[in-house]
Design an enzyme around this catalytic site. Structure first.
Site: not given
Length: 72
Positions: A16, A18-20
């Site tokens: 996604a 917004t991951y990481g």
């Protein structure tokens, strides 16, 4: 771990925007896979704010394409 998963036959990776830290997981996955990127299916979710002001977000074609092209 990514290469081991690929070697074991896993070809679907789900991430996604917004991951990481705002796309970091997608960037890292691309760097890790390199030329093997063409051999996987990458599923991604999108729509969460990607900047502190909350302007870079949503599900519009413009936003999605800017993220794909690295402009978000």
């Amino acid at each position: 771990m990514v290469h081991k998963a690929f070697d074991c036959g896993i070809t679907l990776f789900d991430t996604a925007d917004t991951y990481g830290e705002r796309g970091g997981s997608e960037t890292l996955l691309g760097q890790i896979l390199g030329e093997r990127r063409k051999d996987i299916v990458l599923a991604t979710k999108f729509g969460m704010p990607m900047d502190d002001a909350g302007r870079l977000k949503g599900g519009s074609r413009r936003y999605v394409m800017s993220a794909v092209e690295g402009e978000a």
